[in-house]
Design a protein around this motif. Structure first.
Motif, mmCIF file in Angstrom:
data_model
loop_
_atom_site.group_PDB
_atom_site.id
_atom_site.type_symbol
_atom_site.label_atom_id
_atom_site.label_comp_id
_atom_site.label_asym_id
_atom_site.label_seq_id
_atom_site.Cartn_x
_atom_site.Cartn_y
_atom_site.Cartn_z
ATOM 1 N N LEU A 10 9.153 22.307 51.930
ATOM 2 C CA LEU A 10 7.777 22.754 51.741
ATOM 3 C C LEU A 10 7.224 22.317 50.394
ATOM 4 N N GLY A 11 5.942 22.012 50.364
ATOM 5 C CA GLY A 11 5.254 21.707 49.119
ATOM 6 C C GLY A 11 4.009 22.578 49.006
ATOM 7 N N GLY A 12 3.933 23.333 47.935
ATOM 8 C CA GLY A 12 2.788 24.231 47.743
ATOM 9 C C GLY A 12 2.334 24.218 46.303
ATOM 10 N N GLY A 13 2.076 23.032 45.766
ATOM 11 C CA GLY A 13 1.724 22.915 44.355
ATOM 12 C C GLY A 13 2.967 22.604 43.549
ATOM 13 N N CYS A 14 3.019 23.102 42.353
ATOM 14 C CA CYS A 14 4.145 22.857 41.454
ATOM 15 C C CYS A 14 5.430 23.414 42.048
ATOM 16 N N PHE A 15 6.481 22.592 42.081
ATOM 17 C CA PHE A 15 7.732 23.065 42.679
ATOM 18 C C PHE A 15 8.400 24.164 41.874
ATOM 19 N N TRP A 16 8.063 24.317 40.613
ATOM 20 C CA TRP A 16 8.631 25.414 39.834
ATOM 21 C C TRP A 16 8.206 26.755 40.435
ATOM 22 N N CYS A 17 6.963 26.810 40.921
ATOM 23 C CA CYS A 17 6.425 28.047 41.504
ATOM 24 C C CYS A 17 7.088 28.371 42.833
ATOM 25 N N THR A 18 7.107 27.402 43.735
ATOM 26 C CA THR A 18 7.664 27.674 45.066
ATOM 27 C C THR A 18 9.171 27.933 44.980
ATOM 28 N N PRO A 164 2.483 35.687 38.298
ATOM 29 C CA PRO A 164 1.569 36.301 39.275
ATOM 30 C C PRO A 164 1.940 35.988 40.729
ATOM 31 N N LYS A 165 2.477 34.801 40.986
ATOM 32 C CA LYS A 165 2.919 34.462 42.351
ATOM 33 C C LYS A 165 4.096 35.351 42.757
ATOM 34 N N LEU A 166 4.984 35.614 41.813
ATOM 35 C CA LEU A 166 6.120 36.487 42.103
ATOM 36 C C LEU A 166 5.651 37.920 42.346
ATOM 37 N N SER A 167 4.649 38.367 41.609
ATOM 38 C CA SER A 167 4.086 39.699 41.837
ATOM 39 C C SER A 167 3.479 39.791 43.232
ATOM 40 N N LYS A 168 2.772 38.749 43.639
ATOM 41 C CA LYS A 168 2.180 38.710 44.981
ATOM 42 C C LYS A 168 3.274 38.750 46.043
ATOM 43 N N LEU A 169 4.334 37.972 45.845
ATOM 44 C CA LEU A 169 5.466 37.973 46.759
ATOM 45 C C LEU A 169 6.032 39.387 46.895
ATOM 46 N N ARG A 170 6.277 40.034 45.777
ATOM 47 C CA ARG A 170 6.882 41.367 45.775
ATOM 48 C C ARG A 170 5.992 42.400 46.452
#
Length: 178
Positions: A10-18, A164-170
């Motif tokens: 999967l690719g969703g922007g910067c790979f550090w985020c995904t 913030p992406k991790l907060s959304k995930l949680r």
């Protein structure tokens, strides 16, 4: 319990985020950052990818135990932790290397990908632009890009973009976390 290991790319922007997102998901055995989908010959480097000239996307390859999490659940998490409605853009990251893409490994993944995108579309006002394509060659990224958030969480980009992406995930997927 037997290990029913499968791979999603999967690719969703910067790979550090995904990468950081999926490292927290129950059933995920391994996440590898890398590149796929380009046209330049040979193994690309991060610097070449960042130029936007190779055609590659920053992607992750997720090895997951399908007895613990389904491919469909992987895609739902993916589609709700990045913006699949912006073409070649995730936050301040701009360029084809940051496109939203699902690279399927077989016809079953292709079918599930199309179905998930159709279902998820109802939750977005704008049209989903996530590309669904067969997996081309996957190139593993350089060592310094693996486990990036875990090793650099105090870095500015990590604090302002990944956290913030991790907060959304949680918040959205608490039942799917390790």
């Amino acid at each position: 319990m037997k290990n029913n290991l499968q791979i999603a790319t999967l690719g969703g922007g910067c790979f550090w985020c995904t990468e950081a997102v999926f490292q927290e998901v129950k059933g995920v055995e391994k996440v590898v950052s890398g590149y796929a989908g380009g046209h330049a010959p040979g193994k690309p480097t991060y610097r070449e990818i960042c130029s936007g000239l190779t055609g590659h996307a920053e992607v992750i390859q997720i090895t997951f135990n399908a007895d613990l999490i389904s491919y469909e659940d992987i895609l739902v998490i993916f589609m709700t932790t990045h913006d699949p409605t912006t073409l070649n853009l995730q936050g301040a990251d701009k360029g084809t290397q940051y496109r939203s893409v699902i690279y399927y490994h077989n016809d079953h993944q292709k079918l599930i990908s199309k179905e998930v995108l159709k279902q998820i579309q109802n939750y977005y006002d704008d049209k989903i632009v996530t590309e669904i394509s067969p997996l081309p060659v996957f190139y593993e990224a350089e060592k310094e890009h693996q486990n990036y958030y875990r090793e650099n969480s105090q870095q500015g980009y990590c604090s302002y973009v990944i956290a913030p992406k991790l907060s959304k995930l949680r918040k959205l997927h608490a039942d799917k976390l390790k």
